[in-house]
Write an enzyme that holds these catalytic residues in place. Structure first.
Site, short mmCIF file in Angstrom:
data_model
loop_
_atom_site.label_atom_id
_atom_site.label_comp_id
_atom_site.label_asym_id
_atom_site.label_seq_id
_atom_site.Cartn_x
_atom_site.Cartn_y
_atom_site.Cartn_z
N HIS A 71 0.83 -1.20 0.00
CA HIS A 71 0.00 0.00 0.00
C HIS A 71 0.86 1.25 0.00
O HIS A 71 0.42 2.33 -0.41
CB HIS A 71 -0.96 0.00 1.21
CG HIS A 71 -0.32 0.30 2.52
ND1 HIS A 71 0.45 -0.61 3.21
CD2 HIS A 71 -0.32 1.43 3.29
CE1 HIS A 71 0.88 -0.07 4.33
NE2 HIS A 71 0.43 1.16 4.41
N ASP A 105 3.25 6.42 11.52
CA ASP A 105 3.30 7.31 10.35
C ASP A 105 4.62 7.25 9.61
O ASP A 105 5.18 8.28 9.21
CB ASP A 105 2.99 8.76 10.76
CG ASP A 105 1.52 8.98 11.05
OD1 ASP A 105 0.69 8.40 10.33
OD2 ASP A 105 1.19 9.71 12.00
N LYS A 112 9.77 -8.56 5.73
CA LYS A 112 10.69 -9.23 6.66
C LYS A 112 11.49 -10.26 5.88
O LYS A 112 11.02 -10.81 4.88
CB LYS A 112 9.92 -9.92 7.79
CG LYS A 112 10.71 -10.05 9.07
CD LYS A 112 10.83 -8.71 9.77
CE LYS A 112 11.54 -8.83 11.11
NZ LYS A 112 11.59 -7.53 11.81
#
Length: 476
Positions: A71, A105, A112
């Protein structure tokens, strides 16, 4: 071998524990089911096996890189070296990274990595071979890059491994002007940022300190406001546990017990962390520390009387079989997933405040973000403002002395005149991030009438991720 969108992990796995916490947050969200499923899922799982000559033998190394969410790009997350590395663990940790970044934020998607080796049983030369080969595999599949995926240190890795990763990336991509930003956690001499080593432990300290400033919350568990005099137990004396213990000790808290793999030590009057570390280096163990009582079973130390318990080692150390015996009034999750969902419910019924990992140990990725920005800007923190601040402070002091007709003592003047160095700015940014993140979680807890901080943190993270998707126009 590359494999994407693999089958969901088996029930009761580490990844499944995170999904359970995610599902609890769904009750407080008005978000389409399909979008929630997208946020929950791992976007890409890269499982690789590559040969490396170790000694006179060729050994096949098993390794992973998981990108949980796209995203926001780049993806961000550490690389761990451990014989216990497996796909489920790496998928879970990458999901936690997504939620951590959203809460504080930091504009990254979660990722990972892991290599299934015992770094203690492999020579430095062979670790370098494995690290460089692993980096080459990531480059081949476009799983690393300043704007794609930025690794960092984790369990079993540090500045040394990050240097090798950067050097390998630069040798393959010599024309990339932002190559320094392909990895964080580097030595300062190679573009690292001051304050990175202690960042996660310091973030844990800032988060717990902020909770202890809340009069209403402290009254609910029968504690006074502030850290001074509070009794703390810390499990794990690695990078995170050691620095957290040091900062708590300096703030006036009393470290009554420290636990490691071989056992724990206890002294109700308090332990000096620096002295314990010297004893550990000298003897190879924290046990038999002068003035402290040995505790054979590490898990027993979690059940001792204290105000604050900080699990800073492994996942699932507090579970349904020992949760009822926990006597702490606050638990700060410095480790990833130290409390199982079943234990969480027991602790909540007991009135114990749990400060969740997806917020509390986000200090590392926060300062990694600062390093990434430093590498992209090609300017070290403090270079442009240090002298300006010092000159402004000098002028102000001169005005004050003139108006008051009194000279300020030399030592005090020296403190006031000092402009901010890189570490001052990094710590200031980290402190602001942790305080701001805590209050956002607390606001959601109160406004949505949620019972615990963990669910509130997940609600905050999910809302921020949804907001990112909406801005991208993917889900109108």
């Amino acid at each position: 071998m590359s494999k994407k969108n693999q089958d969901k992990p088996v029930k009761n796995s580490f990844f499944n524990c995170i999904e359970k916490n995610f599902d609890k947050a769904e009750r407080f969200l008005s978000i389409e089911k399909g979008l929630l499923e997208q946020i929950k899922s791992c976007n890409a799982v890269y499982r690789m096996n590559f040969p490396v000559k170790i000694g006179k033998e060729i050994k096949v190394i098993e390794a992973y890189r998981v990108q949980h969410s796209h995203h926001k790009l780049p993806c961000k997350g550490g690389i761990r070296y451990s014989i216990k590395v497996n796909q489920d663990e790496i998928m879970t940790l990458s999901a936690l990274m997504t939620y951590k970044c959203a809460i504080v934020d930091v504009p990254f998607g979660g990722a990972k990595g892991g290599i299934k080796i015992d770094p203690q049983a492999v020579s430095e030369e062979d670790i370098e071979k494995i690290t460089r080969r692993y980096t080459s595999e990531l480059i081949k599949k476009n799983f690393i890059g300043p704007g794609i995926d930025v690794p960092a240190p984790d369990y079993g890795t540090g500045e040394r491994e990050m240097s090798w990763i950067f050097d390998t990336f630069l040798s393959v991509c010599p024309k990339d002007v932002d190559a320094l930003a392909c990895v964080t956690g580097k030595p300062v001499s190679q573009g690292g940022v001051r304050g990175r080593k202690e960042a996660t432990g310091l973030g844990v300290f800032y988060g717990i300190r902020e909770l202890c400033r809340m009069k209403e919350d402290m009254s609910s568990i029968g504690l006074d406001v502030g850290l001074v005099g509070k009794k703390i137990i810390i499990q794990g004396l690695g990078n995170v546990g050691y620095h957290a213990a040091t900062f708590f000790h300096e703030a006036g808290a009393i470290i009554v017990a420290l636990a490691e793999r071989e056992g724990a030590i206890y002294n109700q009057k308090g332990l000096n962390v620096s002295d314990v570390i010297l004893h550990l280096k000298k003897t190879g163990s924290i046990l038999n520390f002068p003035g402290a009582k040995n505790i054979e079973n590490t898990e027993t130390a979690l059940e001792l009387e204290c105000d604050i318990l900080i699990p800073a080692a492994l996942e699932n150390v507090i579970h349904k079989n020992n949760a009822n015996r926990i006597k702490a009034k606050i638990i700060g999750e410095a480790a990833n997933g130290p409390i199982t969902p079943e234990a969480d419910e027991i602790l909540e019924k007991k009135g114990i405040i749990v400060v969740p990992d997806i917020y509390l140990n986000a200090g590392g990725v926060t300062v990694s973000y600062f390093e990434w920005l430093k590498n992209l800007s090609h300017v070290r923190y403090g270079r442009m403002e240090k002298r300006f601040s010092e000159n402004m402070n000098a002028e102000l002091l001169q005005v004050i002395e003139t108006v008051c007709k009194n000279k300020i003592p030399k030592e005090e003047k020296k403190i006031i005149l000092k402009g901010p160095n890189e570490i001052d700015l990094v710590r200031s940014g980290l402190e602001d991030t942790m305080i701001s993140g805590f209050h956002k979680i607390l606001d959601i807890k109160k406004s949505s009438k949620i019972e615990n901080l963990r669910t509130s943190a997940f609600v905050l993270a999910i809302n921020k991720i949804v907001d990112s998707y909406e801005k991208l126009g993917i889900f109108p």
